[in-house]
Design an enzyme around this catalytic site. Sequence first.
Site, PDB file in Angstrom:
ATOM      1  N   CYS A  83       3.557  18.886   1.510  1.00 46.73           N
ATOM      2  CA  CYS A  83       4.394  18.508   0.367  1.00 46.73           C
ATOM      3  C   CYS A  83       5.881  18.558   0.737  1.00 46.73           C
ATOM      4  CB  CYS A  83       4.076  19.444  -0.795  1.00 46.73           C
ATOM      5  SG  CYS A  83       5.215  19.358  -2.173  1.00 46.73           S
TER       6      CYS A  83
ATOM      7  N   CYS B 152       8.025  20.674  -1.581  1.00 48.71           N
ATOM      8  CA  CYS B 152       7.728  22.093  -1.350  1.00 48.71           C
ATOM      9  C   CYS B 152       8.519  22.611  -0.150  1.00 48.71           C
ATOM     10  CB  CYS B 152       6.238  22.310  -1.087  1.00 48.71           C
ATOM     11  SG  CYS B 152       5.154  21.874  -2.442  1.00 48.71           S
TER      12      CYS B 152
END
Length: 144
Positions: A68, A71
């Site tokens: 991600c 993230c």
Amino acid sequence: MKGLMVVCPSCGSLNRVPQERLGDKAKCGKCHAEILPDHPVNLAAASFNTYIQKNELPVLVDFWAPWCGPCRSMAPQFEQAGRTLRGRVLFAKVNTEEEQSLGARFQIRSIPSMVLFKIGKEYARVSGAMGAADIQRWLAAQGV
């Protein structure tokens, strides 16, 4: 001597820390590891319940995944907020790829998602990448 119970992130032992020492580099009475680290603690399914339920300090958990992009970009911001709020909030991370059962248990539908726990109970959550100042403001709005 009154203090808060804090779980050692290394061995899981409970430690009583006087409130005036929460900003210090307190060591675990059993394994001598730092119990209030200035970086997020990685939680696995085996350690999650103890860490969340036994800590008397609020715990902010970042549910993330290595693939991600948001993230990964938020990770240093999360770590910075953790250093700033050391002794007031414990910061932890759960890799939802490795710990799929925890992602399912907390119904994590988008990442990054941050969930704030107070003495074992989910108190608030927010999804999406945030900067360190935004994380601090969000926590302040939650009364932390």
